[in-house]
Design a protein around this motif. Structure first.
Motif, PDB file in Angstrom:
ATOM      1  N   GLY A 170      -6.272   2.522   6.048  1.00 39.24           N
ATOM      2  CA  GLY A 170      -5.341   1.407   6.167  1.00 39.24           C
ATOM      3  C   GLY A 170      -5.918   0.233   6.934  1.00 39.24           C
ATOM      4  O   GLY A 170      -5.212  -0.701   7.268  1.00 39.24           O
ATOM      5  N   LEU A 171      -7.228   0.285   7.224  1.00 36.95           N
ATOM      6  CA  LEU A 171      -7.850  -0.811   7.963  1.00 36.95           C
ATOM      7  C   LEU A 171      -8.161  -1.987   7.053  1.00 36.95           C
ATOM      8  O   LEU A 171      -8.244  -3.122   7.501  1.00 36.95           O
ATOM      9  N   LEU A 172      -8.375  -1.692   5.773  1.00 40.74           N
ATOM     10  CA  LEU A 172      -8.657  -2.757   4.814  1.00 40.74           C
ATOM     11  C   LEU A 172      -7.704  -2.605   3.633  1.00 40.74           C
ATOM     12  O   LEU A 172      -7.950  -1.793   2.743  1.00 40.74           O
ATOM     13  N   PRO A 173      -6.617  -3.354   3.624  1.00 40.85           N
ATOM     14  CA  PRO A 173      -5.681  -3.237   2.496  1.00 40.85           C
ATOM     15  C   PRO A 173      -6.391  -3.643   1.203  1.00 40.85           C
ATOM     16  O   PRO A 173      -7.035  -4.689   1.163  1.00 40.85           O
ATOM     17  N   PRO A 174      -6.310  -2.818   0.159  1.00 40.09           N
ATOM     18  CA  PRO A 174      -7.035  -3.122  -1.075  1.00 40.09           C
ATOM     19  C   PRO A 174      -6.368  -4.251  -1.843  1.00 40.09           C
ATOM     20  O   PRO A 174      -5.191  -4.543  -1.642  1.00 40.09           O
ATOM     21  N   ARG A 175      -7.154  -4.896  -2.737  1.00 38.35           N
ATOM     22  CA  ARG A 175      -6.596  -5.954  -3.550  1.00 38.35           C
ATOM     23  C   ARG A 175      -5.677  -5.364  -4.629  1.00 38.35           C
ATOM     24  O   ARG A 175      -4.680  -5.951  -4.987  1.00 38.35           O
ATOM     25  N   SER A 176      -6.082  -4.195  -5.137  1.00 40.00           N
ATOM     26  CA  SER A 176      -5.199  -3.503  -6.075  1.00 40.00           C
ATOM     27  C   SER A 176      -5.464  -2.009  -5.961  1.00 40.00           C
ATOM     28  O   SER A 176      -6.429  -1.597  -5.334  1.00 40.00           O
ATOM     29  N   GLY A 177      -4.592  -1.218  -6.568  1.00 41.55           N
ATOM     30  CA  GLY A 177      -4.754   0.227  -6.499  1.00 41.55           C
ATOM     31  C   GLY A 177      -3.898   0.821  -5.403  1.00 41.55           C
ATOM     32  O   GLY A 177      -3.273   0.103  -4.622  1.00 41.55           O
ATOM     33  N   GLU A 178      -3.835   2.167  -5.373  1.00 37.87           N
ATOM     34  CA  GLU A 178      -2.956   2.797  -4.382  1.00 37.87           C
ATOM     35  C   GLU A 178      -3.570   4.062  -3.795  1.00 37.87           C
ATOM     36  O   GLU A 178      -4.486   4.664  -4.363  1.00 37.87           O
ATOM     37  N   VAL A 179      -3.037   4.411  -2.628  1.00 40.06           N
ATOM     38  CA  VAL A 179      -3.468   5.611  -1.916  1.00 40.06           C
ATOM     39  C   VAL A 179      -2.230   6.468  -1.705  1.00 40.06           C
ATOM     40  O   VAL A 179      -1.231   5.990  -1.157  1.00 40.06           O
ATOM     41  N   ARG A 180      -2.261   7.709  -2.179  1.00 35.95           N
ATOM     42  CA  ARG A 180      -1.104   8.594  -2.015  1.00 35.95           C
ATOM     43  C   ARG A 180      -1.484   9.812  -1.195  1.00 35.95           C
ATOM     44  O   ARG A 180      -2.537  10.399  -1.388  1.00 35.95           O
ATOM     45  N   LEU A 181      -0.591  10.168  -0.272  1.00 32.95           N
ATOM     46  CA  LEU A 181      -0.777  11.379   0.512  1.00 32.95           C
ATOM     47  C   LEU A 181       0.387  12.308   0.170  1.00 32.95           C
ATOM     48  O   LEU A 181       1.538  11.915   0.357  1.00 32.95           O
ATOM     49  N   ASP A 182       0.066  13.512  -0.330  1.00 29.75           N
ATOM     50  CA  ASP A 182       1.117  14.454  -0.712  1.00 29.75           C
ATOM     51  C   ASP A 182       2.091  13.841  -1.707  1.00 29.75           C
ATOM     52  O   ASP A 182       3.298  14.059  -1.629  1.00 29.75           O
TER      53      ASP A 182
END
Lengths: 275, 542, 318
Positions: free
Chosen positions: B327-339
């Motif tokens: 979460g230190l560098l918010p991406p321009r697109s795409g997603e990160v999912r936990l569980d």
């Protein structure tokens, strides 16, 4: 404890001299009212009396006791310089730490303001502001504190930003710690050494600035005694070969030299053997 | 062993360092003989004194150090205590030096060729014109691209691998009898390293120069040296011809160094991948400026209990991927999912529980621990912050974690980070991550700053706590032997893109992509003939 | 466009902006003062009628922004207004005094720059030697002293005791150059003592900083002797830092000149500024502050631009 004592023996003579002198000045400043038989405003005799046992340093241009005024002068100037330095640090450190930890739009704005303030010659700026706002002691303190806080801000910001990029600060941010924790627990403890050294230096500069302004007649106003104006008021004595007016000037020099010796040693120690 | 024709002869050489904490003995009586044209590899872990030995062989000691005894004789000239005029007369013309960081060791204000020509011209060996012509020849020999033009550039205009070759060229400018190489390829990527190694080796062979080759990497020294000398704590552990040393080391310390090279992961039942993944990264594109794209449409999963290694060279985007997940560098697109749950792109928007579940372990243990906090406090903070433990319960929990990372609580609780060794600091870093009771840990090059034996212990610890707590790891590394030791799944990255991914066995045993093959082939092996084979292999492809 | 030109343009822009900011501040700070300039000029003889008349004459009844604009234009064309205390044009008051101040500062710079650079170079060359430690203690001492202390000590020693130099700098416009120099020696020496200490320490620090870099060690390992290391390997890289040091100290000189002029009763701009601050002669204060600030800003600007230009990494971009 043993290592502390051993360290004391490694203190260079210049720094040791500095420490002794600074303690002496502080003690004298505190004890002044008890040590002097006269008041700093009291006219005790004729103008420019020579050195006698009743007036060990003679009298000044208005016939006030020189030694009394010398002691009070130290007390006044030291006190005002100390308060000013504390204020400058409070402003500069707070702004510097907030700029680094909170960042965002605040950082560039604060930095640009400080850049602007610092690109104007300080003594001229102070003279100008004092000529506008008048020369009372609160104005004097405020003007010098605000202008000198710019240097404190720069140092704090530089030192803090070198710490703020450390992984342990990032780890604390990622843990979810708030700005207060980051400032007081992660950053501040790691920048104390340069800040303490800067406090000593800043005190010297503030002290010299007050002395210079008072010498120019725009600092501490009569009848309060202070070392800068004492030199100016009695300067004519020098042309007669009398060194009395040089004594307050020398008192300033000795104090600032002492503080500088201590700071120099501390900086040398904190940078280690890196030359 | 004593050879009358030796070029360099060290006898009982001692070097002391004056630090804040008193005198330390950096070299404790070194004996060394080097014949004309011979290449001696000096190997040891950090702090063994090998760099100081290299400098001492030139009669040089750094500020704060002094020679405490012994002699260093170079072709009949005593170097220790020699007049500056004697030493400077020998340097460049007879002994030359190649430093670890070429980028910092070239003068930024001079063009490369000016620095090449400085001493040949100054010592009257050739005029400027001849020196320039010679420089171009040597550049060509070291396989620098555009040898005719590259010298006329400034150091900051040339890449790291090329600078390292240019520095080797400069060392050869006066055709010295001896060149000291101090870790010349340590700062380079593996694929660059192999080019520089082969260039250096062929140039040294062709000119018949003797060399002292200092490195911490056994496989590298095996390629370069005729003889190997092992150093530890400022002393020589043992010394033998390269093959003998590799096949039959005598001393226990040497054997332990050798053993580390051959570690393989303990067979463990692999957690299944048919369940929903714990961490899901999909279609992530990110960059540091508006024009910069450090990551281009990457995606991978990490399943519970498994380790995914993300491998790549510098600039591949592997660390950027870690910053996006943290979460230190918010991406321009795409997603990160936990569980299955979407994580907010910015860590400041994540809940305390989301932050707790993803933890990071850093590469440099030195900068990862606050030097002003005691070990006990460093580990206690996440516990009290997330679990709200106070007082006695907190203290008990901290002791538990310290025991978990194999540090004795009574000894280490009240110590400050400065009182710990590199490996111990890294353990505290792991402990701090464990204290949060996470599900997913990002390990960012956690072993690359450590010596091999220490690194091996850290990997073992990480594997044990993974089993004990069912953790998932994302393991960022450039080192393929680490991948072999720890990874279940592997993602190979190059210039911000994923070139190939799959299970570890699949990627390591039968790589499909050309870059993966090149990467695997570039990792030096202990076989002294490895470099020759690789180079001839490359040549035959070309 | 060349990136280096962009950098310089940016820096120039910032300098101009600062200057404009200063002029704005100088004008409106005085505007905000309690009381009225017209009343101040008329003093005792102020009646509502005369004040109103004078206000009109001085355009005080116009909006402040318009007056600021007119003032700005006037200052740029060399019309600095009229002094409140004696009614003479400010430009006339300032003219010769500015020349005198430049003469004093120039003389101090002429002595101190070469001296400080040499001492700094030697201290860096022989760092940690007895010479280095001695000069460190001496310069630290002279930095710590107030300028007026040094000034009076010099007066006491050279003018009163030895009697070889005049105690006061009573220079006049008709004076020849040799006399001028004699009267300016003591103030110039005072300034020199303070500035040399600063400049020498900064020179040493920037050189020592460079000396610890790996490429300097490399130069030694290539066989370069100490002299060659300093002259050929360190100095080309030190040019930027050293020029910065010089410019910063010349800027410092400008501030220091104020106190020194008062000590020696030197008829310069600093003395004028202090006098007009005490008598609250605001048009003179405005203009002299603007002159000091412009010189200071200009010198800092020069230092930054030279630092940009002398960095090889900036100069030779790929």
């Amino acid at each position: 404890m043993k290592t502390r004592l051993a360290n004391l023996r490694q203190v260079p003579p210049t720094a040791l001299f500095g420490i002794v002198i600074v303690i002496l000045y502080i003690v004298l400043a505190i004890l002044t009212p008890a040590l002097t038989p006269y008041s700093q405003r009291e006219i005790v005799g004729g103008a420019f009396l020579p050195w006698t046992s009743a007036h060990p340093l003679g009298t000044d241009s208005l016939g006030r006791d020189m030694l009394t005024r010398l002691l009070y002068g130290g007390r006044n100037t030291l006190g005002i310089a100390f308060v000013t330095t504390i204020l400058a640090f409070a402003i500069g450190m707070a702004a510097g730490l907030v700029a680094v930890t909170v960042g965002g739009w605040l950082e560039p704005i604060l930095s640009r303001i400080v850049d602007m303030l610092m690109s104007i010659p300080q003594l001229i700026f102070k003279l100008f502001l004092l000529s506008i706002f008048g020369t009372s002691i609160p104005t004097l303190i405020l003007v010098i504190a605000v202008l000198d806080s710019t240097r404190v801000f720069r140092l704090t910001r530089a030192a803090a930003s070198s710490i703020a990029v450390m992984d342990y600060v990032e780890a604390a941010r990622l843990r979810g710690e708030g700005p207060w924790w980051l400032m007081t627990r992660e950053i501040l403890p790691n920048i104390t050494a340069p800040l303490i050294a800067e406090f000593g230096l800043r005190f010297c500069f503030v002290f010299l600035a007050i002395a210079a302004l008072s010498f120019l007649g725009l600092g501490i106003q009569p009848p309060l005694a202070d070392w800068g104006s004492m030199v100016r008021e009695n300067a004519t004595l020098i042309t007669f070969g009398d060194i009395t007016p040089l004594i307050p000037a020398a008192a300033i020099a000795v104090l600032t030299i002492s503080v500088n010796f201590i700071v120099d040693w501390m900086l040398h120690k904190s940078t280690g053997l890196k030359e | 062993m004593s050879d009358p024709t030796a070029l360099l002869k060290l006898r009982d050489l001692r070097l002391d360092g004056q630090g804040a904490s008193g005198t330390t003995h950096i070299l404790r009586g070194i004996d060394l003989d080097l014949a004309k044209g011979e290449v001696l590899g000096v190997i040891g872990e950090s702090g063994a004194g090998k760099s100081s030995l290299g400098l001492a062989a030139m009669g040089f000691c750094r500020n704060g150090c002094r020679f405490a005894g012994g002699s260093a004789n170079f072709d009949g000239n005593e170097l220790i205590g020699a007049r500056p005029a004697v030493l400077s007369g020998l340097r460049s013309t007879r002994i030359a030096y190649v430093a670890q960081s070429a980028a910092a060791s070239f003068n930024p204000a001079w063009r490369l060729i000016d620095q090449y020509c400085e001493f040949p011209v100054l010592r009257g060996l050739m005029d400027r014109k001849a020196a320039e012509k010679d420089a171009i020849e040597i550049y060509e020999q070291l396989r620098l691209p555009n040898p005719k033009e590259i010298g006329f550039r400034y150091p900051h205009q040339v890449s790291g691998g090329q600078l390292q070759r240019a520095m080797t060229a400069m060392a050869m400018s006066c055709r010295p009898d001896l060149i000291i190489f101090d870790e010349p390829t340590t700062a380079l990527d593996v694929t660059t390293q192999i080019e520089v190694l082969s260039a250096i080796r062929s140039a040294v062979n062709e000119l018949g120069t003797a060399a002292l080759y200092i490195t911490h990497d056994l496989a590298v020294v095996a390629q370069m040296a005729d003889r190997i000398m092992v150093m530890r704590h400022g002393e020589v552990v043992e010394e033998a011809a390269t093959r003998t040393m590799l096949d039959a080391p005598r001393e226990a310390y040497t054997k332990s160094l050798w053993a580390v090279r051959n570690i393989r992961p303990p067979a463990k039942p692999l957690p299944p991948t048919d369940t929903a993944p714990l961490m899901q990264i999909s279609n992530v594109t990110a960059g540091y400026g508006s024009n910069d794209t450090a990551l281009q449409d990457i995606g991978f999963d990490v399943h519970a209990g498994r380790t995914r290694a993300v491998v790549g060279e510098s600039g591949s985007g592997k660390s950027t991927a870690a910053r996006v997940i943290a979460g230190l560098l918010p991406p321009r697109s795409g997603e990160v999912r936990l569980d299955g749950q979407l994580l907010p792109p910015d860590y400041r928007k994540r809940s305390r529980d989301q932050l707790r579940k993803v933890q990071l372990i850093y590469q440099m243990a030195d900068t990862a621990l606050n030097p002003r906090q005691r070990i006990g406090d460093i580990i206690a903070r996440p516990v009290s912050f997330y679990a709200g433990l106070r007082g006695r319960a907190l203290r008990e929990r901290v002791r538990e974690i310290l025991s978990d990372i194999e540090l004795d609580p009574d000894t280490y609780m009240d110590r400050s980070p400065a009182e710990l060794s590199g490996g111990q600091k890294q353990r505290v870093g792991i402990g701090r991550a464990l204290a949060a009771e996470p599900q997913f840990i990002i390990c960012d090059e956690v072993t690359s700053a450590l010596d091999q034996i220490v690194a091996e212990n850290i990997l073992t610890l990480l594997q044990r706590v993974q089993r004990d707590y069912g953790l998932s790891y994302m393991f960022i590394t450039h080192d393929l032997s680490t991948v072999r030791a720890i990874a279940d799944d592997v993602t190979v990255m190059q210039r911000g893109k994923i070139v190939e991914q799959g299970t570890a066995t699949h990627i390591l045993e039968c790589p499909q992509h050309e870059y993966t093959r090149k990467l695997l082939a570039s990792v030096p092996e202990m076989d002294p003939d490895w470099l020759s084979k690789q180079v001839s292999g490359v040549d035959s492809i070309v | 466009m060349n990136p280096i030109l962009i950098l310089i343009a940016k820096r120039l822009g910032l300098g101009l902006l600062t200057l404009w900011f200063v002029s704005f501040g100088v004008f409106f700070a005085i505007e905000a003062l309690p009381g009225d300039t017209a009343e101040a000029i008329l003093g005792q003889s102020a009646t509502p009628e005369t004040v109103a008349a004078l206000r009109k004459e001085l355009h005080l009844n116009q909006p402040a922004l318009l007056r600021y604009w007119n003032w700005q234009i006037a200052v740029l064309t060399g019309d600095f207004g009229t002094s409140l205390s004696n009614g003479r044009p400010v430009s006339e008051l300032i003219g010769t005094r500015l020349g005198n101040t430049m003469f004093l500062a120039g003389m101090a710079a002429l002595i101190s720059v070469p001296l400080a650079l040499c001492l700094g170079l030697l201290a860096a060359l022989w760092r940690n030697s007895l010479f280095d430690r001695l000069i460190n203690a001496v310069t630290l001492t002279s930095i710590s002293m107030p300028e007026f202390f040094i000034g009076y000590v010099l007066i006491f020693a050279f003018a009163i005791r030895a009697g070889i130099l005049p105690p006061m700098s009573a220079i006049s416009p008709t004076m020849g150059l040799p006399d001028r120099i004699v009267f300016t020696i003591l103030p110039a020496l005072t300034l020199t003592l303070v500035v040399v200490a600063h400049m020498m320490r900064m020179t040493r620090a920037s050189l020592v900083n460079l000396l610890s870099l790996p490429y300097v060690e490399m130069a030694r390992l290539k066989g370069a002797r100490e002299m060659r290391v300093i002259l050929f390997h360190v100095l080309p890289n030190a040019l930027g830092p050293i020029v910065t040091v010089i410019a910063l100290n010349l800027a410092y000189l400008i501030t220091g000149v104020v106190v020194v002029e008062v000590v020696f009763v030197y008829p310069g701009l600093g003395q004028l500024l202090v006098d007009s601050v005490s008598s609250r002669d605001l048009p003179v204060v405005q203009v002299s502050c603007m002159i000091f600030a412009s010189a200071y800003i200009l010198l800092n600007l020069t230092a930054d631009v030279i630092a940009i230009v002398s960095d090889p990494r900036q100069l030779h971009r790929t």
